[in-house]
Design a protein around this motif. Structure first.
Motif, mmCIF file in Angstrom:
data_model
loop_
_atom_site.group_PDB
_atom_site.id
_atom_site.type_symbol
_atom_site.label_atom_id
_atom_site.label_comp_id
_atom_site.label_asym_id
_atom_site.label_seq_id
_atom_site.Cartn_x
_atom_site.Cartn_y
_atom_site.Cartn_z
ATOM 1 N N SER A 262 43.880 42.294 34.822
ATOM 2 C CA SER A 262 43.605 40.924 35.486
ATOM 3 C C SER A 262 44.066 39.614 34.709
ATOM 4 C CB SER A 262 42.066 41.221 35.506
ATOM 5 O OG SER A 262 41.446 42.021 36.519
ATOM 6 N N GLN A 263 43.800 39.926 33.245
ATOM 7 C CA GLN A 263 44.116 38.920 32.209
ATOM 8 C C GLN A 263 45.828 38.778 32.593
ATOM 9 O OE1 GLN A 263 44.115 40.138 28.167
ATOM 10 N NE2 GLN A 263 44.681 37.911 27.291
ATOM 11 N N MET A 264 46.528 39.518 32.417
ATOM 12 C CA MET A 264 47.917 39.341 32.879
ATOM 13 C C MET A 264 48.344 38.786 33.985
ATOM 14 S SD MET A 264 49.111 39.737 29.816
ATOM 15 C CE MET A 264 50.616 39.264 30.039
ATOM 16 N N ILE A 265 47.668 39.112 35.034
ATOM 17 C CA ILE A 265 48.158 38.688 36.466
ATOM 18 C C ILE A 265 47.542 37.240 36.258
ATOM 19 C CG2 ILE A 265 47.435 38.682 38.676
ATOM 20 C CD1 ILE A 265 47.426 41.808 38.653
ATOM 21 N N TYR A 266 46.432 37.025 35.872
ATOM 22 C CA TYR A 266 45.886 35.581 35.818
ATOM 23 C C TYR A 266 46.988 34.424 34.954
ATOM 24 C CZ TYR A 266 43.829 31.360 34.188
ATOM 25 O OH TYR A 266 43.338 29.909 34.030
ATOM 26 N N LEU A 267 47.134 35.193 33.756
ATOM 27 C CA LEU A 267 48.535 34.471 33.012
ATOM 28 C C LEU A 267 49.606 34.134 33.713
ATOM 29 C CD1 LEU A 267 47.592 35.944 29.363
ATOM 30 C CD2 LEU A 267 47.180 33.658 30.179
ATOM 31 N N TYR A 268 50.028 35.256 34.412
ATOM 32 C CA TYR A 268 51.335 35.230 35.302
ATOM 33 C C TYR A 268 51.379 34.041 36.393
ATOM 34 C CZ TYR A 268 55.302 36.835 38.152
ATOM 35 O OH TYR A 268 56.464 36.961 39.000
#
Length: 466
Positions: A365-371
């Motif tokens: 979830s963190q990485m998709i948000y940052l993307y």
């Protein structure tokens, strides 16, 4: 036995109309736009001697995985036998009809590899097919469509067949908007397919209906002006502005590798240059069976070819991914071991002083948000020459999210797979590459080089499960 539906028959009839020189096929997913175009092109090449028919796609690597198999499958449905009626040359990317010397050739229309379409300018064609036309830059599209009518001495029609989804951009303005307004010139025919024309099963259609509202409105109900993307972190307008034709040759390269978990999943390598998504490679396709040790060897070769260094590679270290990590470590290569269900990593951020506005339920979830946030801020870009960009966008935007008690949770990979009918492998490979690209520079004892020429780790060890 090939059976065309009414709209598909209408497309065939339009080709026989001498007043039509541009046929635009658009509409819902699974309606066979590309298949109908392939049927028309194959029929013309088979019937009229010395037909020369280019099929344009932005990336030839994408064409190999998508449109070329569609043409070969359509040829089979039409009863054309390979080796007897036609010959497919994989190296030349051509379908040749030996008896009448007709040729269908698959051509790349990538402005990063062909500035100004100079290579396309040298093509003299009977007609052409531009697939996923909305992905092309307008200049490349104009060059491609201008090459028809130059080899028509045997009566073959001079026509451009354009298949596309009319998303925001020049393609929507040029065809869809003018068609809706009734201002198209008489030489252009637009045919829009709807769900009644789809070749998808009822079960597949019902599964697609569970996608976010903005997606179903556009891709299932042809409401191309629908813009409510509130349930998705990724917004169409920001994605469009993230496209670039520049790569910084001095920027650090990073890679991510999503390892297939099942027979129908894919193993995908994504490559970033700085924070620009530069390249996507499918190592194991849906129907392939490739041992993890062989996949590891492929990554070693790929790292050398693209010069990203295996210390800058993140591998999905869950399930089969462990086999790839172990095979690499046995050869002295150590990589970032990515685990999507792990706790969020505070060291991964868009800038050194950035503070996350919410908490996350897990690393994925963190990485998709940052993307998504990086695209919105203009920090993360997409190289226009990167293969599979449209598919990557689709995978990204179907992810719903919710915020509960200040914790952001993105839909699980399993839920997305049920809706799409396939795993979002491209997206997961990309966020793994960003997981490395957005981390602080790794410091090792004695500032030694991590990836030595011999393939061993010197001066430090990077083999932590993140």
């Amino acid at each position: 036995m090939l059976q065309l539906k009414p709209k598909q028959l209408e497309a065939v009839q339009a080709v026989n109309d001498p007043t039509v020189d541009t046929l635009v096929l658009l509409g819902v997913v699974g309606s066979g736009k590309t298949d109908v175009a392939a049927h028309i092109d194959l029929s013309i090449a088979h019937k009229f001697p010395k037909t020369y028919w280019p099929v344009f796609r932005q990336n030839i690597s994408t064409a190999i995985k998508t449109i070329i198999p569609s043409y070969l499958e359509m040829a089979d449905k039409m009863g054309l036998e390979e080796g007897k009626d036609f010959v497919y040359n994989q190296q030349a990317k051509t379908i040749t009809f030996p008896k009448n010397k007709s040729v269908i050739v698959f051509v790349e229309a990538d402005p990063t590899k062909d500035r100004g379409g100079k290579k396309i300018k040298g093509i003299n064609a009977s007609g052409n097919h531009i697939d996923e036309a909305d992905e092309l830059e307008f200049e490349m599209f104009i060059q491609a469509t201008s090459r028809k009518g130059r080899r028509n001495e045997n009566g073959q029609p001079s026509i451009s067949i354009v298949t596309m989804n009319p998303n925001d951009g020049w393609a929507k303005e040029l065809y869809y908007d003018r068609w809706k307004a009734g201002t198209l010139p008489p030489n252009v025919r637009v045919i829009e397919f709807d769900l009644a024309d789809s070749w998808l099963s009822r079960r597949d259609i019902e599964a697609l209906k569970t996608n976010p509202e903005w997606w179903t409105q556009r891709y299932l109900y042809n409401n191309w002006n629908y813009s409510d993307e509130s349930s998705s972190l990724f917004k169409t307008r920001f994605w469009a502005s993230s496209l670039t034709d520049e790569l910084d040759p001095s920027a650090q390269k990073s890679a991510g590798y999503d390892v297939a978990r099942a027979g129908t999943d894919r193993s995908v390598r994504a490559l970033t240059v700085g924070t620009t998504i530069a390249d996507i490679l499918i190592v194991k396709d849906k129907k392939d069976q490739i041992d993890t040790s062989i996949q590891a060897d492929t990554l070693i070769e790929d790292a050398g070819e693209h010069e990203y260094g295996l210390q800058n590679l993140a591998v999905d270290a869950v399930g089969l991914g462990v086999g790839v990590v172990d095979a690499l470590s046995k050869q002295g290569y150590y990589v970032h071991e990515y685990m999507s269900g792990a706790k969020p990593d505070p060291n991964v951020r868009l800038s050194n002083d950035a503070v996350m506005p919410v908490n996350f339920d897990n690393l994925r979830s963190q990485m998709i948000y940052l993307y998504a946030r990086g695209i919105e801020l203009g920090v993360i870009k997409h190289f226009k020459g990167c293969p599979y960009l449209r598919e990557l966008q689709k995978e990204a935007m179907v992810h719903n999210y919710e915020i509960t008690d200040k914790v952001l949770k993105v839909e699980s990979k399993d839920k997305i797979k049920k809706r799409l009918g396939a795993s979002p492998d491209l997206l997961d490979a990309v966020i793994m590459a960003l997981y490395v690209a957005l981390r602080p520079v790794q410091k090792f004892s004695n500032d030694a080089d991590v990836d030595s020429p011999s393939g061993t780790i010197t001066g430090g060890l990077l083999n932590t499960r993140f």
